[in-house]
Design a protein around this motif. Structure first.
Motif, short mmCIF file in Angstrom:
data_model
loop_
_atom_site.label_atom_id
_atom_site.label_comp_id
_atom_site.label_asym_id
_atom_site.label_seq_id
_atom_site.Cartn_x
_atom_site.Cartn_y
_atom_site.Cartn_z
N ILE A 149 -23.91 9.57 6.31
CA ILE A 149 -25.11 10.67 6.32
C ILE A 149 -24.17 11.95 7.06
O ILE A 149 -24.73 12.77 6.84
CB ILE A 149 -26.09 10.21 7.00
CG1 ILE A 149 -26.83 8.93 6.17
CG2 ILE A 149 -27.14 11.45 7.35
CD1 ILE A 149 -27.49 9.26 5.02
N ARG A 150 -23.57 11.21 8.12
CA ARG A 150 -22.90 12.31 9.15
C ARG A 150 -21.86 13.15 8.33
O ARG A 150 -21.60 14.30 8.47
CB ARG A 150 -22.04 11.52 10.05
CG ARG A 150 -21.44 12.34 11.27
CD ARG A 150 -20.64 11.40 12.33
NE ARG A 150 -21.67 10.44 12.90
CZ ARG A 150 -21.41 9.12 12.66
NH1 ARG A 150 -19.92 8.93 12.12
NH2 ARG A 150 -21.94 8.19 13.27
N GLU A 151 -20.81 12.37 7.53
CA GLU A 151 -20.02 12.84 6.51
C GLU A 151 -20.63 14.02 5.64
O GLU A 151 -20.11 14.93 5.50
CB GLU A 151 -19.06 12.13 5.82
CG GLU A 151 -18.20 12.60 4.80
CD GLU A 151 -17.50 11.27 3.91
OE1 GLU A 151 -16.60 11.78 3.28
OE2 GLU A 151 -17.96 10.23 4.12
N GLN A 152 -21.73 13.45 5.08
CA GLN A 152 -22.31 14.62 3.97
C GLN A 152 -22.87 15.82 4.88
O GLN A 152 -22.87 16.93 4.54
CB GLN A 152 -23.52 14.08 3.52
CG GLN A 152 -23.96 14.68 2.22
CD GLN A 152 -23.22 14.96 1.05
OE1 GLN A 152 -22.27 14.19 0.99
NE2 GLN A 152 -23.30 16.10 0.29
N ARG A 153 -23.36 15.40 6.05
CA ARG A 153 -23.79 16.71 6.97
C ARG A 153 -22.73 17.48 7.33
O ARG A 153 -23.00 18.88 7.36
CB ARG A 153 -24.61 16.23 8.26
CG ARG A 153 -25.29 16.93 8.94
CD ARG A 153 -25.91 16.43 10.28
NE ARG A 153 -26.96 15.56 9.95
CZ ARG A 153 -26.46 14.21 10.57
NH1 ARG A 153 -25.40 13.85 10.96
NH2 ARG A 153 -27.43 13.12 10.05
N GLN A 154 -21.50 16.98 7.65
CA GLN A 154 -20.41 17.98 8.00
C GLN A 154 -19.95 18.84 6.73
O GLN A 154 -19.70 19.71 6.91
CB GLN A 154 -19.22 16.83 8.53
CG GLN A 154 -19.76 16.31 10.05
CD GLN A 154 -18.40 15.21 10.24
OE1 GLN A 154 -17.75 14.96 9.34
NE2 GLN A 154 -18.36 14.93 11.60
N PRO A 165 -17.76 28.15 -4.26
CA PRO A 165 -18.07 26.87 -4.23
C PRO A 165 -19.50 26.34 -4.18
O PRO A 165 -20.31 26.93 -3.59
CB PRO A 165 -17.34 26.19 -2.88
CG PRO A 165 -17.44 27.26 -2.04
CD PRO A 165 -17.29 28.53 -3.09
N CYS A 166 -19.62 25.31 -4.96
CA CYS A 166 -21.15 24.84 -5.14
C CYS A 166 -21.64 24.08 -3.73
O CYS A 166 -20.69 23.66 -3.05
CB CYS A 166 -21.35 23.75 -6.24
SG CYS A 166 -21.08 24.42 -7.86
N SER A 167 -22.83 24.33 -3.35
CA SER A 167 -23.48 23.86 -2.06
C SER A 167 -23.40 22.16 -2.44
O SER A 167 -23.90 21.64 -3.22
CB SER A 167 -24.88 24.28 -2.14
OG SER A 167 -25.50 23.35 -0.71
N PRO A 168 -22.76 21.46 -1.16
CA PRO A 168 -22.90 20.08 -1.19
C PRO A 168 -24.24 19.39 -1.26
O PRO A 168 -25.38 20.37 -0.91
CB PRO A 168 -22.24 19.47 -0.07
CG PRO A 168 -21.14 20.91 0.30
CD PRO A 168 -22.28 21.82 -0.03
N ARG A 169 -24.56 18.32 -1.71
CA ARG A 169 -26.18 17.78 -1.73
C ARG A 169 -26.36 17.69 -0.05
O ARG A 169 -25.67 17.38 0.79
CB ARG A 169 -25.95 16.29 -2.18
CG ARG A 169 -27.47 15.57 -2.06
CD ARG A 169 -27.43 14.13 -2.56
NE ARG A 169 -27.13 14.15 -3.96
CZ ARG A 169 -27.16 13.29 -4.80
NH1 ARG A 169 -27.01 12.14 -4.00
NH2 ARG A 169 -27.17 13.33 -6.11
N ASP A 170 -27.70 18.13 0.15
CA ASP A 170 -28.39 18.17 1.34
C ASP A 170 -28.51 16.56 1.75
O ASP A 170 -28.88 15.80 0.81
CB ASP A 170 -29.66 18.75 1.35
CG ASP A 170 -30.16 18.83 2.80
OD1 ASP A 170 -30.31 17.72 3.36
OD2 ASP A 170 -30.59 19.88 3.40
N PRO A 171 -28.20 15.89 2.96
CA PRO A 171 -28.42 14.69 3.10
C PRO A 171 -29.74 14.37 3.14
O PRO A 171 -29.94 13.17 2.56
CB PRO A 171 -28.16 14.68 4.80
CG PRO A 171 -27.16 15.74 4.94
CD PRO A 171 -27.38 16.77 3.86
#
Length: 299
Positions: A131-136, A153-159
């Motif tokens: 979760i922390r990695e995805q938030r970063q 770049p595409c937005s990463p998935r929201d946690p």
């Protein structure tokens, strides 16, 4: 220094950390982190609150050097729960099968269900590494300067949208008796609907809503749709459930109609039966306990 921008709407404050001292900037980051954690934890509150309060001591077990570590409290209360047993349970959870745990009262069925729930909740915690990695990743994407032309770049998935998170938020723990009305005579439609909607359902002591009726308390016919409708709905919707029962499969077959029974115990229906009488689980513990009770009766 803080920069306040006036709007016709309520005032919004923006803080430029570059104009703050290192200590002030760190304090602001800590405050923001604490606030974010409170908001995150609030979203898991319903799932956590559904767990039985008297099983608050049950942990989400972790591995150390490749083996699960059993806390002293758990080892004292349920001595048969060893690292090997927990490894077997973990492998079953990873299989994505529906699970029913069969065993006598007091052997640890509910303990296993709560342990499973703790695992699902732990994977959705604010500080979990994934979760922390995805938030970063998301924060980094938001802070990246955008060009007017060229590749964006595409937005990463929201946690919040990660499967582990929404599964944990929708998790619910209920007992078979919770599916009945206060007077225990009829089905509680709201409770049944909630159990049907849950992303992950942990259903404790199934069969007891009918078993107690058989013992003369109330008519079982008015209670039978409680568990039956929940299991049928979840099986049709491919929504996972974990259940426990004090009855063995041959007894459950006499208590529930064929479709429900098959969904509960048959491999072809995607079910996995954990029989605690098996030596792979609590067999030796159950036999020793029965022997001790027999000795006490003779005295």
């Amino acid at each position: 220094m803080p920069l306040v921008v006036e709007h016709s709407r309520p005032t919004r404050k923006r803080v430029d950390l570059r104009e703050s001292s290192p200590d002030e900037a760190q304090a602001m980051r800590d405050d923001a982190e604490s606030a974010a954690r409170l908001v995150w934890d609030a979203r898991l509150k319903k799932a956590r609150d559904s767990l039985p309060k008297h099983f608050a001591w049950v942990p989400a077990l972790s591995k150390v050097d490749g083996a699960f570590v059993i806390p002293d409290d758990l080892a004292k209360r349920s001595p048969w729960i060893t690292p090997a047993v927990v490894t077997n349970l973990w492998e079953i959870i990873q299989s994505r099968a529906n699970v029913i745990i069969c065993g006598p009262f007091g052997t640890g069925k509910t303990t296993l269900l709560v342990m499973i729930a703790r695992w699902f909740l732990r994977f959705a915690e604010h500080d979990h590494p994934k979760i922390r990695e995805q938030r970063q990743r998301l924060d980094s994407w938001r802070n990246t300067e955008r060009s007017l032309h060229g590749y964006q770049p595409c937005s990463p998935r929201d946690p919040d949208a990660m499967p582990a998170v929404w599964r944990a938020r929708g998790l619910r723990f209920v007992t078979a008796h919770d599916l009945l009305t206060t007077n225990q005579r009829d089905v509680d439609d709201d409770a049944v609907e909630s159990a049907q909607r849950a992303s992950i359902l942990l259903l404790d002591e199934i069969g007891e809503e009918l078993g107690s009726a058989e013992r003369g308390k109330y008519l079982s016919s008015s209670r039978s749709p409680a568990v039956t409708s929940v299991i049928k709905h979840r099986w049709n919707a491919e929504k996972r459930f974990f259940a426990s029962t004090p009855y063995l499969p041959d007894k459950l077959e006499t208590m529930y109609e064929g479709g429900t029974f098959r969904r509960l115990v048959e491999d072809a229906s995607g079910a996995c039966v954990i029989d605690l009488h098996d030596d792979k689980w609590a067999g030796e513990f159950i036999r020793q306990r029965a022997k001790n009770k027999s000795s006490n009766v003779k005295r």
